[in-house]
Scaffold this motif. Sequence first.
Motif, short mmCIF file in Angstrom:
data_model
loop_
_atom_site.label_atom_id
_atom_site.label_comp_id
_atom_site.label_asym_id
_atom_site.label_seq_id
_atom_site.Cartn_x
_atom_site.Cartn_y
_atom_site.Cartn_z
N LEU A 26 -26.69 1.53 -41.30
CA LEU A 26 -26.13 0.23 -41.69
C LEU A 26 -26.39 -0.77 -40.57
O LEU A 26 -26.66 -0.37 -39.42
CB LEU A 26 -24.62 0.37 -41.93
N PRO A 27 -26.29 -2.08 -40.86
CA PRO A 27 -26.47 -3.07 -39.79
C PRO A 27 -25.45 -2.84 -38.67
O PRO A 27 -24.36 -2.33 -38.92
CB PRO A 27 -26.20 -4.41 -40.50
N GLY A 28 -25.81 -3.23 -37.45
CA GLY A 28 -24.90 -3.13 -36.31
C GLY A 28 -24.71 -1.70 -35.85
O GLY A 28 -23.63 -1.33 -35.38
N ASN A 29 -25.76 -0.88 -35.97
CA ASN A 29 -25.74 0.51 -35.48
C ASN A 29 -24.69 1.41 -36.11
O ASN A 29 -24.37 2.46 -35.58
CB ASN A 29 -25.55 0.55 -33.94
N GLU A 30 -24.14 0.96 -37.23
CA GLU A 30 -23.24 1.85 -37.95
C GLU A 30 -24.06 2.80 -38.80
O GLU A 30 -25.15 2.45 -39.26
CB GLU A 30 -22.32 1.04 -38.86
N GLU A 31 -23.54 3.96 -39.07
CA GLU A 31 -24.17 4.85 -40.05
C GLU A 31 -23.11 5.65 -40.79
O GLU A 31 -21.96 5.74 -40.36
CB GLU A 31 -25.18 5.78 -39.36
N ARG A 32 -23.50 6.18 -41.92
CA ARG A 32 -22.57 6.97 -42.75
C ARG A 32 -23.26 8.20 -43.29
O ARG A 32 -24.38 8.12 -43.79
CB ARG A 32 -22.10 6.15 -43.96
N LYS A 33 -22.55 9.34 -43.18
CA LYS A 33 -22.99 10.54 -43.90
C LYS A 33 -22.27 10.59 -45.25
O LYS A 33 -22.85 10.90 -46.27
CB LYS A 33 -22.67 11.79 -43.09
N PHE A 34 -20.98 10.31 -45.22
CA PHE A 34 -20.18 10.17 -46.43
C PHE A 34 -19.29 8.95 -46.25
O PHE A 34 -19.48 8.20 -45.29
CB PHE A 34 -19.40 11.47 -46.71
N LEU A 35 -18.32 8.73 -47.15
CA LEU A 35 -17.53 7.50 -47.08
C LEU A 35 -16.37 7.65 -46.09
O LEU A 35 -15.72 8.70 -46.04
CB LEU A 35 -17.00 7.14 -48.47
N ALA A 36 -16.13 6.58 -45.33
CA ALA A 36 -15.04 6.56 -44.34
C ALA A 36 -13.87 5.74 -44.88
O ALA A 36 -14.03 4.91 -45.76
CB ALA A 36 -15.56 5.95 -43.03
N ASP A 37 -12.69 5.99 -44.31
CA ASP A 37 -11.52 5.18 -44.67
C ASP A 37 -11.83 3.70 -44.38
O ASP A 37 -12.43 3.39 -43.35
CB ASP A 37 -10.30 5.61 -43.84
N GLY A 38 -11.43 2.83 -45.29
CA GLY A 38 -11.70 1.40 -45.12
C GLY A 38 -12.99 0.95 -45.78
O GLY A 38 -13.21 -0.25 -45.97
N ASP A 39 -13.87 1.89 -46.11
CA ASP A 39 -15.13 1.53 -46.79
C ASP A 39 -14.84 1.06 -48.21
O ASP A 39 -13.99 1.64 -48.91
CB ASP A 39 -16.08 2.74 -46.88
N GLU A 40 -15.58 0.04 -48.62
CA GLU A 40 -15.51 -0.39 -50.01
C GLU A 40 -16.89 -0.17 -50.64
O GLU A 40 -17.91 -0.56 -50.08
CB GLU A 40 -15.13 -1.87 -50.11
N LEU A 41 -16.89 0.50 -51.79
CA LEU A 41 -18.15 0.83 -52.48
C LEU A 41 -18.23 -0.06 -53.73
O LEU A 41 -17.28 -0.09 -54.53
CB LEU A 41 -18.15 2.32 -52.83
N ILE A 42 -19.34 -0.75 -53.86
CA ILE A 42 -19.50 -1.71 -54.97
C ILE A 42 -20.76 -1.37 -55.76
O ILE A 42 -21.85 -1.26 -55.19
CB ILE A 42 -19.62 -3.16 -54.42
N ILE A 43 -20.61 -1.23 -57.07
CA ILE A 43 -21.77 -1.01 -57.95
C ILE A 43 -21.88 -2.22 -58.86
O ILE A 43 -20.88 -2.64 -59.45
CB ILE A 43 -21.59 0.25 -58.82
N SER A 44 -23.08 -2.79 -58.96
CA SER A 44 -23.27 -3.84 -59.95
C SER A 44 -24.45 -3.47 -60.86
O SER A 44 -25.28 -2.64 -60.49
CB SER A 44 -23.48 -5.22 -59.30
N GLY A 45 -24.47 -4.07 -62.03
CA GLY A 45 -25.52 -3.73 -62.99
C GLY A 45 -25.83 -4.90 -63.90
O GLY A 45 -24.93 -5.65 -64.28
#
Length: 424
Positions: free
Chosen positions: A383-402
């Motif tokens: 992710l931007p700013g040297n963040e990375e994720r293996k799975f979802l962390a507390d505080g993460d918001e997941l957005i799907i659009s279609g």
Amino acid sequence: MADQLNLNCFIKTEKDSHFPLQNLPYGIFKTSDNPNPRAGTAIGKFILDLSVLESEGFFSDVFKDRKKIFSNSYLNLFMSLGSDVRKRIRKILQHILSIDNPALKDNDSLRKQCLIDSGRCEMCMPVNVGDYTDFYSSKEHATNVGIMFRGKDNALMSNWLHLPVAYHGRASSVVLSGTDIIRPKGQTKADDADMPTFGPTKLLDFELEMGYFIGTGNKLGEPVPVEKADEHIFGMVLVNDWSARDIQKWEYVPLGPFLAKNFATSISPWIVTLEALEPFKTKKIIQEPEPLPYLKSRGSWFYDINLEVSLKTDKLNEPFVISRSNYKYMYWDICQQLAHHTVTGCNMRTGDLLASGTISGPDKSSYGSMLELTWRGAEPVKLPGNEERKFLADGDELIISGWCDGNNYRVGFGEVKGKILPAV
Ligand code: CA
């Protein structure tokens, strides 16, 4: 690309709006000055209050003696009236909103009553969901998961190409977009551990899916034939089937997913009808081996729907796109799924939700879960700013659009989102 229909709406909509006159999805909403949930359709930045139009008699030719179809807290009653009623209401709505029709356009007081800025509206759960079934109908997803858990040679189980695999999920925890998701706790067991342990899931995941609602059901003992299945389908929504991978891995043998999936499934608030999706049908895919006769679809029931998954972390200022996929990557279509589900005589009821299963495309940028995007955590998502994720962390918001792309217009679903809260 689908052509612009010969329609002109007196409400101007932007080219990239999800809700032009070609869409007219159904939802349930309320406002601060009228807290009763009621039916509406989205048109540009407005919601058209269908309960007001109904009480003004705009739909009386169709509904006849049936009253207050659109002033209920759920769409179920309207959905149960069938696809012919739905199609006739769509025609009336397109006529009401047409630039050539003064009935609403030139009636100031009616317009004030029934055209509401969507910013002033709160969306509600559109359907009283009866039962929920989740399929597993993307070949790329099933193959990816199969490779991870069983190796390349046994990736697809021997039944997969012959029938649409699914499990029966929980309707009670199907929630509206925007509902917070509490990290579930459960039993897990590391490969090298002797005993299982209990605690918050460490491998919380999303699943990019779409689902459809049953409009009219079928009687117990009377299967829905594949060539009539579409008549029972009301419309589609975006779905996120939240999943706890470590719980899933330990519990799923031999009966399949249970607690790993039953804590939450999020849906988008607007139901886009099959009529609105019709111009976006894609070519029938070749299914090899050929399905048994009861699963042979008449025509194609795949749609070209762009899907985008974004992640917003505490540190990010705006959501970051982590996957771009498309509903057209499905292997089993909606009519095959419904025909298969009911072939035993299993009865569907108005408001039942049937979801596609995780939709993954052919390459890594189009995978529909963290499990696949990070290949079980081996290759974290950057992710931007040297963040990375293996799975979802507390505080993460997941957005799907279609959305579907037409010629200078879109037919969209809006979005389905949810934020992860810490375990309690
Ligand atoms: Ca799923």
